[in-house]
Write a protein that holds these residues in place. Structure first.
Motif, PDB file in Angstrom:
ATOM      1  N   ARG A   1       0.821  -1.218   0.000  1.00 18.54           N
ATOM      2  CA  ARG A   1       0.000   0.000   0.000  1.00 18.54           C
ATOM      3  C   ARG A   1       0.857   1.270   0.000  1.00 18.54           C
ATOM      4  N   ILE A   2       2.152   1.106  -0.197  1.00 23.09           N
ATOM      5  CA  ILE A   2       3.061   2.256  -0.251  1.00 23.09           C
ATOM      6  C   ILE A   2       3.503   2.502  -1.700  1.00 23.09           C
ATOM      7  N   ILE A   3       4.159   1.539  -2.288  1.00 23.95           N
ATOM      8  CA  ILE A   3       4.548   1.615  -3.704  1.00 23.95           C
ATOM      9  C   ILE A   3       3.647   0.642  -4.457  1.00 23.95           C
ATOM     10  N   PRO A   4       2.810   1.125  -5.353  1.00 23.74           N
ATOM     11  CA  PRO A   4       1.818   0.258  -5.993  1.00 23.74           C
ATOM     12  C   PRO A   4       2.446  -0.989  -6.630  1.00 23.74           C
ATOM     13  N   PHE A   5       1.773  -2.120  -6.437  1.00 22.97           N
ATOM     14  CA  PHE A   5       2.246  -3.381  -6.994  1.00 22.97           C
ATOM     15  C   PHE A   5       2.459  -3.277  -8.499  1.00 22.97           C
ATOM     16  N   ALA A   6       1.510  -2.671  -9.213  1.00 21.78           N
ATOM     17  CA  ALA A   6       1.628  -2.557 -10.671  1.00 21.78           C
ATOM     18  C   ALA A   6       2.851  -1.726 -11.063  1.00 21.78           C
ATOM     19  N   SER A   7       3.145  -0.713 -10.288  1.00 24.30           N
ATOM     20  CA  SER A   7       4.321   0.126 -10.577  1.00 24.30           C
ATOM     21  C   SER A   7       5.610  -0.660 -10.373  1.00 24.30           C
ATOM     22  N   GLN A   8       5.649  -1.466  -9.323  1.00 21.07           N
ATOM     23  CA  GLN A   8       6.843  -2.278  -9.097  1.00 21.07           C
ATOM     24  C   GLN A   8       7.029  -3.295 -10.219  1.00 21.07           C
ATOM     25  N   MET A   9       5.942  -3.921 -10.646  1.00 20.38           N
ATOM     26  CA  MET A   9       6.046  -4.909 -11.719  1.00 20.38           C
ATOM     27  C   MET A   9       6.498  -4.251 -13.025  1.00 20.38           C
ATOM     28  N   GLU A  10       6.059  -3.051 -13.268  1.00 21.56           N
ATOM     29  CA  GLU A  10       6.498  -2.336 -14.466  1.00 21.56           C
ATOM     30  C   GLU A  10       7.983  -1.977 -14.366  1.00 21.56           C
ATOM     31  N   ALA A  11       8.415  -1.545 -13.188  1.00 27.40           N
ATOM     32  CA  ALA A  11       9.821  -1.174 -13.015  1.00 27.40           C
ATOM     33  C   ALA A  11      10.748  -2.359 -13.267  1.00 27.40           C
ATOM     34  N   TRP A  12      10.333  -3.549 -12.835  1.00 26.73           N
ATOM     35  CA  TRP A  12      11.201  -4.722 -12.934  1.00 26.73           C
ATOM     36  C   TRP A  12      10.836  -5.610 -14.123  1.00 26.73           C
ATOM     37  N   ARG A  13      10.071  -5.087 -15.055  1.00 31.20           N
ATOM     38  CA  ARG A  13       9.642  -5.892 -16.203  1.00 31.20           C
ATOM     39  C   ARG A  13      10.853  -6.451 -16.953  1.00 31.20           C
ATOM     40  N   GLY A  14      10.860  -7.783 -17.149  1.00 27.22           N
ATOM     41  CA  GLY A  14      11.962  -8.432 -17.846  1.00 27.22           C
ATOM     42  C   GLY A  14      13.093  -8.870 -16.942  1.00 27.22           C
ATOM     43  N   HIS A  15      12.994  -8.601 -15.629  1.00 27.37           N
ATOM     44  CA  HIS A  15      14.073  -9.034 -14.734  1.00 27.37           C
ATOM     45  C   HIS A  15      14.089 -10.552 -14.656  1.00 27.37           C
ATOM     46  N   HIS A  16      15.296 -11.136 -14.588  1.00 26.95           N
ATOM     47  CA  HIS A  16      15.452 -12.583 -14.685  1.00 26.95           C
ATOM     48  C   HIS A  16      15.073 -13.335 -13.423  1.00 26.95           C
ATOM     49  N   ASP A  17      14.971 -12.658 -12.275  1.00 27.45           N
ATOM     50  CA  ASP A  17      14.721 -13.386 -11.018  1.00 27.45           C
ATOM     51  C   ASP A  17      13.866 -12.540 -10.086  1.00 27.45           C
ATOM     52  N   LEU A  18      12.552 -12.624 -10.276  1.00 24.93           N
ATOM     53  CA  LEU A  18      11.606 -11.807  -9.517  1.00 24.93           C
ATOM     54  C   LEU A  18      10.681 -12.726  -8.725  1.00 24.93           C
TER      55      LEU A  18
END
Length: 456
Positions: free
Chosen positions: A179-196
């Motif tokens: 509820r601090i950093i939106p989940f969707a925003s985090q997923m967009e930031a790390w899009r394509g990361h090899h180990d999430l």
């Protein structure tokens, strides 16, 4: 910035970049065995403190949480001279204030405008699950925390992060209920990361889980594989098949090329070694392992941590660096491959097998894997610019069945694979496996051969 260094005389250091509004007292209870701990906090200025002893550590692992991720991100890009291995980003992004990849700018502006001691208390409550007890947060004056927020925003504006830099992070944890950093925003930031890894946690993480993922307990790896060595060959049926397939792949790729100097990592009892010695002739072989190496294996033997030992090798000094079913225990395979790109002669190869993401899926929620499980695409994404993926294969997952949960646990002991980090300790994990009557284990082999590019 400020820091607190807790020294226990260890040769390894864990650096924790604290979340905004928190102080070192929150993290002191999570010191890992075999590590000193350094907590970096108070981001009211951008300058990382001078810490002369950092270069004295043989290995440094980094954990960053919340806005600490943005601060640590920029420091990591400037810390290439330090022996940093694993880096773990938790519920944060390199873009602290960003409408797509961080906290939306309007929310950040509102937080600044309304910041008070009372709003800080409310912020801390929103970090937690509704029924979760609140940790003992230290009081920090709201005006000082305002300075920190303004400093973090200024830092991000003056030194924007780039999407291709997310590779500096080996592992990423994202909280689905943040509820601090939106989940969707985090997923967009790390899009394509090899180990999430996605958790069901709120913004405040499970710190036991975080620290279990922050580094591989290599002392336990050595101890468990040494314990399992006498029974390994009889129990490691999957690893035996992997050794044979990797040897065949290497033989096909190496046909017609000269292989004079080989380093094999994690040979153990020699399953893979015996496979390739059936066709490789005349090579000088050096074996590296954390645990004892089979006495019957030909060549030099060295008990060492391969991730650290490779830094001492000369440029262009090897033709092949090979490892079957062992690199999952590296803290950072990406950094190791970068060193391989320096050490190998042009045309030299890295030949590896490891385990894919569905490995030990039956134990999800019971153990927190410190090992790194990657699919073929994840492996390929780790290659440095000096190397190219020559061959790869995604093996079919193999499920091994046992007569009972106790037999499963004995198998893990006999093969030394019981080195994942249980969320509540080995005994509790074993009891849970027995209680849930888990009698199957899935292994997912993956294979990759990288070749160093020739000049011109």
């Amino acid at each position: 910035m400020r820091y607190e260094l807790i020294q226990t005389g260890a040769a390894r250091l864990m650096i924790v970049f604290a979340g905004w509004s928190t102080r070192p007292s929150l993290y002191r209870g999570y010191i890992r065995r075999g590590f000193d701990m350094m907590v970096v906090y108070d981001y009211s200025d951008h300058d990382f403190p001078e810490v002369p002893c950092l270069k004295d550590y043989r290995e440094i692992c980094v954990v960053a949480w919340s806005f600490g991720v943005a601060v640590a991100h920029r420091w990591l890009l400037s810390a290439s001279d330090l022996p940093v291995t694993r880096t773990l980003a938790v519920n944060g992004t390199p873009w602290p204030v960003d409408d797509r990849r961080g906290i939306p700018s309007r929310v950040f502006a509102l937080t600044l405008r309304t910041l008070s001691d009372r709003s800080v208390v409310e912020f801390r409550k929103r970090m937690l699950a509704v029924s979760e007890p609140e940790p003992e947060f230290e009081h920090v004056a709201a005006e000082h925390l305002r300075d920190e927020l303004e400093s973090i925003a200024a830092m991000a504006a003056a030194d924007p992060a780039h999407e291709d830099e997310i590779r500096v992070w080996d592992k990423v944890i994202v909280a689905k209920s943040d509820r601090i950093i939106p989940f969707a925003s985090q997923m967009e930031a790390w899009r394509g990361h090899h180990d999430l890894t996605v958790t069901d946690r709120p913004h405040f993480p499970d710190w036991e889980q975080v620290m279990a993922m922050a580094s591989v307990d290599k002392d336990s790896v050595e101890r468990n594989f040494s314990h399992g060595a006498p029974t390994y060959d009889g129990a490691a049926t999957v690893q035996r098949a992997m050794a044979a397939r990797l040897s065949d792949m290497w033989r096909d790729v190496a046909a017609g090329s000269s292989v004079a100097d080989v380093v094999e990592i994690g040979p153990g009892t020699g399953l893979f070694t015996r496979e390739y010695l059936g066709w490789l002739r005349g090579a000088r072989i050096e074996f590296w392992d954390l645990a004892a190496i089979g006495e019957d294996l030909p060549g030099k033997k060295r008990i060492c941590d391969a991730e650290l030992a490779i830094r001492g090798m000369a440029d262009d000094s090897a033709d092949a660096i090979v490892a079957s079913a062992s690199v999952q225990w590296f803290n950072s395979l990406r950094r190791f491959l970068a060193e391989c790109g320096r050490v190998l002669r042009p045309g030299g190869r890295v030949v590896i097998s490891t385990f894919g993401r569905s490995t030990f899926s039956e134990l999800s929620g019971i153990v927190t894997p410190a090992a790194t499980y990657l699919d073929v695409d994840g492996l390929a994404s780790l290659a440095p610019g000096s190397m190219e993926l020559t061959a790869s294969a995604d093996g079919s997952p193999t499920t091994v069945g046992f007569a009972s949960a106790s037999d499963l646990l004995r198998h893990m002991s006999r093969t030394g694979v019981n080195t994942s980090s249980p969320s509540a300790g080995n005994i509790a994990a074993a009891r849970s496996i027995v209680r849930q009557r888990i009698t199957r284990l899935t292994y997912h082999p993956v294979y990759a051969i990288f070749t160093k590019k020739t000049l011109g």
